[in-house]
Write a protein that holds these residues in place. Structure first.
Motif, PDB file in Angstrom:
ATOM      1  N   ARG A 400     -17.758 -18.013  58.880  1.00  0.00           N
ATOM      2  CA  ARG A 400     -16.430 -18.629  58.930  1.00  0.00           C
ATOM      3  C   ARG A 400     -15.584 -18.155  57.740  1.00  0.00           C
ATOM      4  N   LYS A 401     -16.189 -18.191  56.548  1.00  0.00           N
ATOM      5  CA  LYS A 401     -15.465 -17.814  55.332  1.00  0.00           C
ATOM      6  C   LYS A 401     -15.080 -16.332  55.348  1.00  0.00           C
ATOM      7  N   ARG A 402     -16.056 -15.457  55.667  1.00  0.00           N
ATOM      8  CA  ARG A 402     -15.810 -14.012  55.618  1.00  0.00           C
ATOM      9  C   ARG A 402     -14.895 -13.552  56.753  1.00  0.00           C
ATOM     10  N   HIS A 407      -9.888 -11.126  58.472  1.00  0.00           N
ATOM     11  CA  HIS A 407      -9.218 -11.024  59.787  1.00  0.00           C
ATOM     12  C   HIS A 407      -7.983 -10.134  59.662  1.00  0.00           C
ATOM     13  N   PRO A 408      -7.802  -9.184  60.601  1.00  0.00           N
ATOM     14  CA  PRO A 408      -6.671  -8.237  60.535  1.00  0.00           C
ATOM     15  C   PRO A 408      -5.315  -8.922  60.454  1.00  0.00           C
ATOM     16  N   GLU A 422      -9.892  -3.624  55.798  1.00  0.00           N
ATOM     17  CA  GLU A 422     -10.158  -5.012  56.161  1.00  0.00           C
ATOM     18  C   GLU A 422     -10.636  -5.140  57.598  1.00  0.00           C
ATOM     19  N   GLU A 423     -10.090  -4.297  58.469  1.00  0.00           N
ATOM     20  CA  GLU A 423     -10.534  -4.315  59.868  1.00  0.00           C
ATOM     21  C   GLU A 423     -12.001  -3.894  59.965  1.00  0.00           C
ATOM     22  N   LYS A 424     -12.375  -2.898  59.138  1.00  0.00           N
ATOM     23  CA  LYS A 424     -13.763  -2.439  59.119  1.00  0.00           C
ATOM     24  C   LYS A 424     -14.693  -3.566  58.654  1.00  0.00           C
ATOM     25  N   PHE A 426     -14.083  -6.763  58.788  1.00  0.00           N
ATOM     26  CA  PHE A 426     -14.062  -7.820  59.808  1.00  0.00           C
ATOM     27  C   PHE A 426     -15.083  -7.516  60.902  1.00  0.00           C
ATOM     28  N   LYS A 427     -15.149  -6.253  61.311  1.00  0.00           N
ATOM     29  CA  LYS A 427     -16.111  -5.852  62.343  1.00  0.00           C
ATOM     30  C   LYS A 427     -17.555  -5.987  61.826  1.00  0.00           C
ATOM     31  N   GLU A 428     -17.768  -5.609  60.552  1.00  0.00           N
ATOM     32  CA  GLU A 428     -19.109  -5.711  59.964  1.00  0.00           C
ATOM     33  C   GLU A 428     -19.559  -7.162  59.883  1.00  0.00           C
ATOM     34  N   VAL A 429     -18.613  -8.055  59.563  1.00  0.00           N
ATOM     35  CA  VAL A 429     -18.941  -9.485  59.502  1.00  0.00           C
ATOM     36  C   VAL A 429     -19.370  -9.981  60.885  1.00  0.00           C
ATOM     37  N   GLY A 430     -18.635  -9.543  61.909  1.00  0.00           N
ATOM     38  CA  GLY A 430     -18.991  -9.929  63.272  1.00  0.00           C
ATOM     39  C   GLY A 430     -20.346  -9.383  63.675  1.00  0.00           C
TER      40      GLY A 430
END
Length: 491
Positions: A400-402, A407-408, A422-424, A426-430
């Motif tokens: 949730r935090k990351r 988030h883009p 940041e998009e990269k 965000f994808k890694e966090v997912g």
């Protein structure tokens, strides 16, 4: 020197013999001595020459002959006494001076030897033996000089070399042998040093220098109690033996300080133990084996105190002192594991396993190899910022935090470069959440397996995961509330 053989004074009939008759008897004994000497029966030759001396104690040649026999029996100190007596009786006795010089040379007194050979050359300038022995004496003096310089510079290999060369001409010199043995000990060649010292003690059990070297070898092999016994014995034989006194003091201090450190460690006083081991390391830099153990002990304490880099450094110092020290390799490897330096850990465990192929060491090596393999993948725990023992709830909170952080939409006003980064993330966090929130995938991941090779579905959409996680019928959006500030709302 006590003589073995016939004592004329003990036979009352001999007192009645004239000087001529005594000389005739003595000559007969000398001739018998010569006959045994030619046959290399030196013990019998010695006996007959002694009888001749008892008959005529003022005859220089008899002492000279017995000196030659004693030299063949390797009794050089007695031979030296006979040679000196011979030249006292006859200063022009060339062979007497030559034998005296040779005895001095064999016993390592090159200066005295040179004086004797010089006397021979005064009596017989073309004497080739004296000329050669004079050169040998000069060589010994030069090797002594070089050895002294080498010892001061702690170039112990040079000293051993010089003593080996000197002993070629001075084979009976205990002083040279002891110096060689001491330097062999300082080089860590304890077996050789012990052998040299033991040879001397077989001939002279009271030799304080040899007793000191025996103790030194034991001391450097970490047999401190036995070493102290030899040092004490050396001091009993030679009360002014400064090296033995210093070594004895160091041995006792080293043992006491090491034991204090061990006791502090056992009682959980890690800071105190660390200081005690540090103090012990200052006592004697030459004691390689004990210092290697002290460094390893301090590394163990350091790891307890979370001083992992210092612990690694101490293990490295221990290994430098003793390359066969398995315990130091194991301790360093564990520290490498704790600091996630897995390649280094694998290297140390491989070294250990090559030396000792035990099941335990094989297990440690495989565990390190697994961690190394895992370290080369994406570390999903680091991506989410959680520990490896994180709970399911911890993983959800971290996601949730990351996810909100990267988030883009939150970075829509940033530069293209920042948006891309940041998009990269965000994808890694997912991706991390997809794996760690699924028990089966998480188990495979933790076991070091490559998920993409396991026919597991690794296709995912970071936005879909985000929507599924946050939910809400109206979707999700970021709104600016001022420069650099964002809040999110559900529609």
């Amino acid at each position: 020197m006590a003589t073995v053989g016939y004592d004329a004074s003990a036979d009352p009939e001999m007192e009645l013999l004239s000087d001529e008759e005594l000389e005739r008897e003595a000559e007969g004994y000398k001739e018998q001595g010569n006959a045994h000497y030619i046959k290399k029966d030196y013990t019998e030759a010695f006996s007959y020459y002694s009888k001749a001396i008892d008959m005529c104690p003022k005859n220089a040649s008899y002492y000279g002959n017995r000196a030659a026999t004693l030299m063949m029996l390797s009794r050089y100190r007695e031979a030296l006494e006979d040679s000196q007596q011979a030249v006292r009786l006859d200063d022009a006795f060339m062979k007497g001076h030559l034998r005296e010089g040779k005895c001095h040379l064999l016993l390592g007194n090159a200066m005295a030897a040179s004086r004797c050979f010089q006397k021979v050359l005064e009596l017989e300038p073309d004497n080739s033996q004296a000329q050669q022995e004079m050169k040998n004496a000069e060589s010994i003096l030069e090797y002594e000089r070089m050895a002294e310089i080498g010892f001061d510079k702690r170039d112990f290999r040079m000293v051993v070399f010089c003593m080996d060369r000197a002993l070629e001409s001075a084979s009976a010199c205990h002083r040279f042998k002891v110096l060689k043995a001491e330097c062999l000990a300082l080089l860590g060649r304890y077996t050789e040093a012990q052998s040299v010292a033991s040879d001397i003690l077989r001939m002279d059990s009271t030799n304080g220098d040899a007793l000191y070297v025996r103790g030194l070898c034991l001391y450097y092999e970490d047999c401190i109690d036995k070493a102290v016994q030899f040092f004490v014995q050396a001091l009993r034989m030679a009360p002014d033996h400064e090296k033995a006194r210093l070594a004895c003091r160091n041995a006792k201090a080293l043992k006491a300080k090491k034991e204090e450190g061990n006791q502090a460690f056992k009682e959980g006083g890690f800071e105190e133990a660390y200081e005690l081991y540090s103090d012990a390391l200052t006592i004697d830099p030459n004691n390689i084996k004990t210092n290697a153990k002290l460094y390893c002990n301090r590394a163990t304490v350091g790891s307890k105190l979370k001083k992992l880099e210092q612990a690694i450094e101490d293990c490295t110092k221990a290994i430098k002192l003793d390359e066969s020290y398995i315990k130091a390799y194991l301790r360093r490897a564990q520290c490498f594991m704790d600091t996630e330096q897995y390649e280094e850990a694998v290297r140390d465990y491989e070294k250990v396993y090559q030396t000792e192929k035990t099941k335990e060491h094989k297990h440690l090596l495989k565990a390190a190899q697994l961690e190394l393999k895992k370290s080369k993948r994406k570390d999903y725990y680091k991506v989410l910022g959680v520990e490896k023992n994180a709970t399911e709830d911890d993983i959800k909170k971290a996601y949730r935090k990351r996810a909100l952080m990267h988030h883009p939409d939150r970075h829509s006003g940033a530069s293209a470069e920042v948006q891309k980064e940041e998009e990269k993330k965000f994808k890694e966090v997912g991706e991390a959440f997809t794996v760690l929130s699924d028990p089966k995938k998480k188990s495979r991941y933790d076991g070091g397996h490559d998920l993409e090779d396991d026919d597991m579905n690794m296709d995912f959409d970071a936005n879909n995961i985000f929507k599924a996680f946050f939910g809400g019928p109206g979707g999700f959006s970021f709104e600016a509330s001022g420069p650099g500030n964002f809040f999110f709302q559900f529609g």
